[in-house]
Design a protein around this motif. Structure first.
Motif, PDB file in Angstrom:
ATOM      1  N   TYR A 381       0.832  -1.199   0.000  1.00 49.39           N
ATOM      2  CA  TYR A 381       0.000   0.000   0.000  1.00 49.39           C
ATOM      3  C   TYR A 381       0.873   1.258   0.000  1.00 49.39           C
ATOM      4  O   TYR A 381       0.639   2.199  -0.760  1.00 49.39           O
ATOM      5  CB  TYR A 381      -0.913   0.002   1.222  1.00 49.39           C
ATOM      6  CG  TYR A 381      -2.086  -0.948   1.108  1.00 49.39           C
ATOM      7  CD1 TYR A 381      -2.575  -1.335  -0.133  1.00 49.39           C
ATOM      8  CD2 TYR A 381      -2.711  -1.461   2.236  1.00 49.39           C
ATOM      9  CE1 TYR A 381      -3.639  -2.206  -0.248  1.00 49.39           C
ATOM     10  CE2 TYR A 381      -3.788  -2.333   2.141  1.00 49.39           C
ATOM     11  CZ  TYR A 381      -4.246  -2.705   0.888  1.00 49.39           C
ATOM     12  OH  TYR A 381      -5.300  -3.564   0.779  1.00 49.39           O
ATOM     13  N   GLN A 416      -6.585   8.146   8.450  1.00 46.95           N
ATOM     14  CA  GLN A 416      -6.399   8.581   7.067  1.00 46.95           C
ATOM     15  C   GLN A 416      -7.466   7.924   6.208  1.00 46.95           C
ATOM     16  O   GLN A 416      -7.776   6.741   6.379  1.00 46.95           O
ATOM     17  CB  GLN A 416      -5.010   8.177   6.573  1.00 46.95           C
ATOM     18  CG  GLN A 416      -4.714   8.560   5.122  1.00 46.95           C
ATOM     19  CD  GLN A 416      -3.262   8.297   4.765  1.00 46.95           C
ATOM     20  OE1 GLN A 416      -2.361   8.908   5.352  1.00 46.95           O
ATOM     21  NE2 GLN A 416      -3.019   7.386   3.834  1.00 46.95           N
ATOM     22  N   ASN A 418      -8.749   6.981   2.339  1.00 53.17           N
ATOM     23  CA  ASN A 418      -8.161   6.690   1.031  1.00 53.17           C
ATOM     24  C   ASN A 418      -9.229   6.105   0.111  1.00 53.17           C
ATOM     25  O   ASN A 418     -10.302   5.685   0.561  1.00 53.17           O
ATOM     26  CB  ASN A 418      -7.041   5.638   1.174  1.00 53.17           C
ATOM     27  CG  ASN A 418      -6.140   5.876   2.379  1.00 53.17           C
ATOM     28  OD1 ASN A 418      -5.155   6.577   2.298  1.00 53.17           O
ATOM     29  ND2 ASN A 418      -6.479   5.260   3.518  1.00 53.17           N
ATOM     30  N   ILE A 437      -3.753   2.598  -3.970  1.00 53.00           N
ATOM     31  CA  ILE A 437      -4.569   3.146  -2.889  1.00 53.00           C
ATOM     32  C   ILE A 437      -4.091   4.573  -2.665  1.00 53.00           C
ATOM     33  O   ILE A 437      -2.964   4.810  -2.236  1.00 53.00           O
ATOM     34  CB  ILE A 437      -4.493   2.278  -1.614  1.00 53.00           C
ATOM     35  CG1 ILE A 437      -5.399   2.845  -0.529  1.00 53.00           C
ATOM     36  CG2 ILE A 437      -3.065   2.106  -1.130  1.00 53.00           C
ATOM     37  CD1 ILE A 437      -5.575   1.925   0.676  1.00 53.00           C
ATOM     38  N   PRO A 439      -4.216   8.244  -0.968  1.00 52.14           N
ATOM     39  CA  PRO A 439      -4.689   8.977   0.209  1.00 52.14           C
ATOM     40  C   PRO A 439      -5.382  10.278  -0.178  1.00 52.14           C
ATOM     41  O   PRO A 439      -4.947  10.980  -1.098  1.00 52.14           O
ATOM     42  CB  PRO A 439      -3.409   9.236   1.006  1.00 52.14           C
ATOM     43  CG  PRO A 439      -2.312   9.221  -0.005  1.00 52.14           C
ATOM     44  CD  PRO A 439      -2.741   8.240  -1.061  1.00 52.14           C
ATOM     45  N   TRP A 442      -5.721  13.128   5.965  1.00 47.87           N
ATOM     46  CA  TRP A 442      -5.789  12.500   7.281  1.00 47.87           C
ATOM     47  C   TRP A 442      -6.158  13.536   8.315  1.00 47.87           C
ATOM     48  O   TRP A 442      -5.879  14.728   8.151  1.00 47.87           O
ATOM     49  CB  TRP A 442      -4.523  11.741   7.632  1.00 47.87           C
ATOM     50  CG  TRP A 442      -3.251  12.466   7.947  1.00 47.87           C
ATOM     51  CD1 TRP A 442      -2.304  12.877   7.062  1.00 47.87           C
ATOM     52  CD2 TRP A 442      -2.755  12.811   9.257  1.00 47.87           C
ATOM     53  NE1 TRP A 442      -1.246  13.452   7.736  1.00 47.87           N
ATOM     54  CE2 TRP A 442      -1.494  13.423   9.083  1.00 47.87           C
ATOM     55  CE3 TRP A 442      -3.230  12.650  10.553  1.00 47.87           C
ATOM     56  CZ2 TRP A 442      -0.722  13.893  10.150  1.00 47.87           C
ATOM     57  CZ3 TRP A 442      -2.473  13.103  11.625  1.00 47.87           C
ATOM     58  CH2 TRP A 442      -1.228  13.717  11.410  1.00 47.87           C
TER      59      TRP A 442
END
Length: 498
Positions: A381, A416, A418, A437, A439, A442
């Motif tokens: 990730y 976070q 995503n 993935i 983001p 966050w």
């Protein structure tokens, strides 16, 4: 003879005093102290504690850091997303509990939250800043539609311009304020096929907490606005009147002792992931035991969070105990947090890899929760994008409690959010996207007990406890001295007699 009698008398008196002082010091005094503390922290009517429970007397810092994509053109042609953290954007978060009912040891309430942007703490960042991000509603809608209505994807593809207008792109540039609160608009005055497509999307939005339908029929997506516009579901919580150890313990949320989002549709039986366990994170029971985990629920991710003792700590002279959630929080080992519906980078059984949690049944979209910067997550990730720099001290969840009263002194909830970027059937603009993935942002909800409340806690309770800690050894030492004098007098008298 008189010397012996005097010495023996002193010896007996000293022995009695030592026994009595020990019993008083280690039996009666601790019980008295526990009763005093319990009276200060339990949710009794017409007390300062109840008033502060209803309206938290100081704001928390709610901090947002957005991930800006620096190479959008390359990403659209298959490049690895390069992410740059932008922020902090700091908001003062005010919380109130609307009391709906009090019945003996139980109180029922709803939580209300209000955000105010703090320009000073955010400087030089402003809500009008433009950031380039993965287009969250775009990917959320097409991925859910692909899952629920695969036979209608050709129709959706032809109606994309009508649905998204200027936001009909996998990557978009947007104001921070729009992303968080004001929203991205969809289905604004659609025509032709757009009317049919928007009808389908409204069905999807019925279960999506981040999408609001406006009076004109348009849909608006935002990350945080629902938290400010709507109260929470009902909490049913113990007040600690019968047993201080139950203070703040949630009996049910939204009318249930379980989070139904994690129900196994095959067995239809409750599981450990569904348990509503702990408090609302604003209050904890006194007399904290470090051998036992503490729990709090997080309604944004529809689950209870376990925190385990990490170490003793200190805050402005107050001894505290620190509890934290580490890699095991998102290890997926329980299995019941695996919905097996979010497609992207998955295990062979369809579940997400370690360090990520599906949120579809919680938020109605294929969003994924992780620690900031993929702390503790599977390296696949973290490596699917560039720019991640995980750090335990800055990115994990923790809380520090004063162990006698259970008062939260310092802490931070961090998460976070995503979404996968990937090719989606019949949507040409996504076909060159690399599966990653990505983001979005966050958040950190942090508490640092203000100085005036530190002083109050010290003066009202802790100073008395410190005096007791000093007084007990002194009292016992004085009684022991009497005993020693008695022994000495008796021995001297015996020697004199011989």
């Amino acid at each position: 003879m008189c010397g012996i009698i005097g010495g023996v008398s002193t010896l007996v008196v000293g022995s009695v005093l030592v026994v009595a002082s020990s019993v008083i010091s280690f039996v009666f005094v601790p019980n008295i102290i526990r009763n005093i503390i319990a009276g200060e922290v339990t949710l009794l009517d017409d007390t300062i504690q109840m008033e502060r429970f209803k309206e938290v007397p100081f704001p928390m810092n709610f901090t947002v850091r957005v991930f800006n994509m620096t190479n959008p053109a390359q990403v659209l042609t298959g490049g690895v997303p390069v992410m740059q953290e932008i922020g902090p954007y700091v908001y003062r978060l005010y919380q109130t509990r609307e009391i709906l009912e009090k019945d003996g040891d139980v109180v029922v309430y709803k939580m209300h939250e209000h955000f105010e942007f703090d320009a000073d703490l955010s400087y030089p960042y402003q809500e009008d800043d433009l950031v380039t991000i993965i287009n969250v509603p775009f990917h959320a809608v097409i991925q859910v539609a692909e899952s629920l209505f695969p036979y209608l994807m050709s129709l959706l593809q032809m109606a994309m311009d009508e649905v998204f207008k200027e936001f009909n792109t996998p990557i978009t540039t947007i104001r921070v304020r729009d992303l968080l609160f004001d929203g991205i608009t969809m289905c604004k005055n659609p025509t032709g096929l757009g009317i049919i497509a928007c009808s389908i999307i409204r069905d999807i939005a019925d279960n999506a907490q981040n999408i609001e339908e406006k009076p004109d029929g348009s849909l608006v997506f935002s990350i945080l606005n629902y938290k400010q516009q709507l109260p929470s579901q009902e909490y049913r919580v113990q007040r600690g009147l019968n047993d201080p150890a139950d203070l703040g313990r949630i009996l049910s949320y939204a009318g249930s002792p379980f989070f139904p989002q994690w129900l196994n549709l095959t067995t239809r039986e409750p599981n450990v992931c569904m348990e509503v366990n702990g408090t609302d994170a604003g209050i904890f029971a006194p007399f904290v035991e470090t051998e036992r985990s503490i729990y709090a629920i997080n309604t944004d991710i529809c689950r209870s969070v376990e925190l385990r003792y990490e170490r003793d700590s200190e805050y402005e002279g107050i001894p505290t105990v620190r509890f934290a959630a580490n890699e095991w929080l998102l290890d997926n080992d329980d299995g019941c947090f695996c919905l097996n519906v979010t497609r992207g980078i998955n295990r062979d059984d369809g579940c997400l890899l370690r360090g990520a949690m599906e949120l579809y049944t919680c938020v109605g979209a294929f969003l994924i929760m992780s620690y900031p910067h993929f702390l503790f997550a599977d390296v696949r990730y973290r490596d699917s994008v560039l720019g991640m720099h995980p750090n335990e001290e800055n990115h994990k969840i923790f809380i520090e409690l004063e162990p006698n009263t259970g008062t939260p002194i310092r802490g931070a909830k961090r998460a976070q959010f995503n979404i996968f970027s990937r090719p989606v059937r019949n949507i040409p603009v996504t076909q060159n996207l690399r599966t990653a993935i990505v983001p979005i942002l966050w958040i950190e909800e942090a508490i640092d007990l203000p100085h005036e409340f530190v002083d109050e806690l010290t003066e009202r309770l802790l100073s008395s406890l410190q005096l007791v800690d000093i007084f007990i050894p002194v009292l016992i030492a004085a009684c022991v001295m009497v005993l020693v004098v008695g022994v000495a007098l008796t021995a001297r008298a015996r020697l004199y007699r011989k």
